[in-house]
Design a protein around this motif. Structure first.
Motif, PDB file in Angstrom:
ATOM      1  N   LEU A  22       3.415   5.913  -3.314  1.00 43.35           N
ATOM      2  CA  LEU A  22       4.487   6.760  -4.002  1.00 43.35           C
ATOM      3  C   LEU A  22       4.190   6.537  -5.370  1.00 43.35           C
ATOM      4  CD1 LEU A  22       7.578   4.812  -2.235  1.00 43.35           C
ATOM      5  CD2 LEU A  22       6.280   7.153  -1.623  1.00 43.35           C
ATOM      6  N   ILE A  23       3.634   5.688  -6.083  1.00 38.12           N
ATOM      7  CA  ILE A  23       3.362   5.622  -7.482  1.00 38.12           C
ATOM      8  C   ILE A  23       2.130   6.507  -7.912  1.00 38.12           C
ATOM      9  CG2 ILE A  23       2.434   4.289  -9.284  1.00 38.12           C
ATOM     10  CD1 ILE A  23       3.644   1.847  -8.068  1.00 38.12           C
ATOM     11  N   SER A  24       0.987   6.756  -7.082  1.00 35.71           N
ATOM     12  CA  SER A  24      -0.121   7.412  -7.364  1.00 35.71           C
ATOM     13  C   SER A  24       0.102   8.904  -6.937  1.00 35.71           C
ATOM     14  CB  SER A  24      -1.228   7.163  -6.428  1.00 35.71           C
ATOM     15  OG  SER A  24      -1.052   7.309  -5.008  1.00 35.71           O
ATOM     16  N   ILE A  70      11.066   6.805  -4.484  1.00 35.59           N
ATOM     17  CA  ILE A  70      10.089   7.745  -5.094  1.00 35.59           C
ATOM     18  C   ILE A  70      10.602   8.458  -6.231  1.00 35.59           C
ATOM     19  CG2 ILE A  70      10.777   9.717  -3.527  1.00 35.59           C
ATOM     20  CD1 ILE A  70       7.564  10.126  -3.397  1.00 35.59           C
ATOM     21  N   LEU A  71      12.105   8.934  -6.077  1.00 41.74           N
ATOM     22  CA  LEU A  71      12.797   9.535  -7.184  1.00 41.74           C
ATOM     23  C   LEU A  71      12.644   8.809  -8.458  1.00 41.74           C
ATOM     24  CD1 LEU A  71      15.796  11.202  -5.775  1.00 41.74           C
ATOM     25  CD2 LEU A  71      13.738  12.448  -6.545  1.00 41.74           C
ATOM     26  N   ASP A 101       0.807  -1.173   0.144  1.00 39.40           N
ATOM     27  CA  ASP A 101       0.008  -0.107   0.034  1.00 39.40           C
ATOM     28  C   ASP A 101       0.880   1.299   0.041  1.00 39.40           C
ATOM     29  OD1 ASP A 101      -2.410  -1.388   0.093  1.00 39.40           O
ATOM     30  OD2 ASP A 101      -2.501  -1.566   2.361  1.00 39.40           O
ATOM     31  N   PHE A 102       1.815   1.270   0.568  1.00 36.90           N
ATOM     32  CA  PHE A 102       2.846   2.340   0.849  1.00 36.90           C
ATOM     33  C   PHE A 102       3.444   2.767  -0.563  1.00 36.90           C
ATOM     34  CE2 PHE A 102       7.074   4.078   1.525  1.00 36.90           C
ATOM     35  CZ  PHE A 102       6.723   5.124   2.163  1.00 36.90           C
ATOM     36  N   VAL A 103       3.928   1.477  -1.424  1.00 36.65           N
ATOM     37  CA  VAL A 103       4.464   1.793  -2.553  1.00 36.65           C
ATOM     38  C   VAL A 103       3.521   2.127  -3.559  1.00 36.65           C
ATOM     39  CG1 VAL A 103       5.641   0.726  -4.542  1.00 36.65           C
ATOM     40  CG2 VAL A 103       6.433   0.159  -2.251  1.00 36.65           C
ATOM     41  N   ARG A 145       0.894   1.460 -12.298  1.00 37.01           N
ATOM     42  CA  ARG A 145       0.468  -0.056 -11.729  1.00 37.01           C
ATOM     43  C   ARG A 145       1.765  -0.907 -12.134  1.00 37.01           C
ATOM     44  NH1 ARG A 145      -3.686  -1.479  -9.061  1.00 37.01           N
ATOM     45  NH2 ARG A 145      -4.837   0.031  -9.490  1.00 37.01           N
ATOM     46  N   PRO A 146       1.957  -0.915 -13.581  1.00 37.47           N
ATOM     47  CA  PRO A 146       2.868  -1.937 -14.029  1.00 37.47           C
ATOM     48  C   PRO A 146       4.209  -2.007 -12.949  1.00 37.47           C
ATOM     49  CG  PRO A 146       1.884  -1.207 -15.718  1.00 37.47           C
ATOM     50  CD  PRO A 146       1.308  -0.463 -14.687  1.00 37.47           C
ATOM     51  N   PHE A 147       4.696  -0.887 -12.548  1.00 36.54           N
ATOM     52  CA  PHE A 147       5.869  -0.516 -11.963  1.00 36.54           C
ATOM     53  C   PHE A 147       5.754  -1.094 -10.267  1.00 36.54           C
ATOM     54  CE2 PHE A 147       5.740   2.454 -15.580  1.00 36.54           C
ATOM     55  CZ  PHE A 147       6.505   2.108 -16.188  1.00 36.54           C
ATOM     56  N   LEU A 148       4.725  -1.508 -10.037  1.00 36.43           N
ATOM     57  CA  LEU A 148       4.580  -1.862  -8.645  1.00 36.43           C
ATOM     58  C   LEU A 148       5.410  -2.708  -8.025  1.00 36.43           C
ATOM     59  CD1 LEU A 148       3.061  -1.735  -5.827  1.00 36.43           C
ATOM     60  CD2 LEU A 148       1.440  -3.440  -6.844  1.00 36.43           C
ATOM     61  N   SER A 149       5.847  -3.761  -8.838  1.00 34.63           N
ATOM     62  CA  SER A 149       6.924  -4.640  -8.416  1.00 34.63           C
ATOM     63  C   SER A 149       8.271  -4.221  -8.425  1.00 34.63           C
ATOM     64  CB  SER A 149       6.782  -5.945  -9.328  1.00 34.63           C
ATOM     65  OG  SER A 149       7.029  -5.654 -10.790  1.00 34.63           O
TER      66      SER A 149
END
Length: 277
Positions: A63-65, A261-262, A58-60, A74-78
């Protein structure tokens, strides 16, 4: 004096065995955490490790959103999960303890049938200094085997380079027109400045992580050397280590967060047009 790294030469390459060891350990720890957390998944009664991993996910996602539309991100979640867990674990490994071997003559500095060149070179240097000054003190060279892999510039910059290449590949393939156009915005003569900006991002991305973790391990080494000052040194060393270990956990966590996050910020900038920023 800082401890040396166990470097050997293999087919003309200088290989730091401690970095390889610690990278393997970091990967194993992350894999085991993920494996144990997902081995017995339960919706009604999740375990503590499963709950922790759900919080990390959920934390990651957060960061994405915060950097791009979630449909694009979403494809970069992993990728985000791997980065933040690997960097956090790597940052923490050098805190609990260290493994150091001491060599009192360079003939003993061998491993896998190869000389540890960082040790032999240090012996040659110190012996040359003694020959110049006329001193004849016993020489000992320490080799550090256990440390945070991110305290090595090669590892931190390697991570940054992988992100750098991925970001520009995504920009060229998923936002081709906007990606190349932004190099000449707002005017074409800004091209050199925009190119310098991209390479400065690469340097700051990797060196920020390396600098913070390396500085922390140097300070730990300095605090440990206070023990040679007697009981007062022991007390100061223990007190300093307790305080710094706690602060280092905070710093290591922040650096894992900042690097991750960067990464998403750079991906977002490469994939979105100027109007979408």
């Amino acid at each position: 004096m800082l401890h040396k790294s166990p470097i050997i030469e293999w087919h003309g390459l200088h290989i730091d065995l401690s970095v390889i060891l610690m990278l393997v350990v970091s990967c194993l720890v992350v894999f085991l955490l993920a494996f144990i957390a997902t081995r017995n998944l339960s919706v009604e009664n999740p375990g503590k490790l499963q709950s922790f991993m759900e919080w990390v996910v959920d934390f990651v996602k957060g960061l994405i959103s915060s950097t791009m539309d979630m449909k694009k991100g979403r494809p970069f979640l992993s990728l985000g999960l791997t980065l933040i867990m690997f960097i956090f674990v790597s940052n923490m490994l050098g805190l609990p303890f260290g493994i150091v071997t001491e060599y009192d003559h360079k003939e003993a500095a061998h491993i896998f049938g190869k000389p540890i060149i960082s040790v032999t070179e240090e012996f040659d240097k110190l012996q040359a200094e003694q020959a110049t000054t006329g001193e004849h003190e016993e020489i000992e060279v320490g080799v550090a085997w256990w440390k945070s892999p991110t305290a090595d510039a090669g590892v931190s910059m390697g991570l940054a380079i992988m992100v750098f290449l991925m970001v520009h590949f995504l920009g060229m393939t998923r936002n081709t027109k906007g990606y190349f156009k932004h190099y000449i915005q707002p005017y074409v003569f800004f091209l050199p400045i925009n190119l310098i900006e991209q390479f400065s991002k690469l340097l700051t991305h990797g060196m920020r992580l390396y600098g913070n973790i390396f500085a922390g391990e140097v300070l730990i080494s300095v605090l440990l050397k206070l023990t040679v000052l007697g009981w007062g040194g022991w007390i100061a060393s223990v007190a300093g280590l307790v305080v710094w270990q706690g602060f280092s956990i905070f710093v290591g966590s922040i650096q894992a967060f900042v690097f991750t996050i960067l990464t998403f910020v750079y991906i977002s900038q490469a994939m979105e047009t100027h109007d979408e920023h």
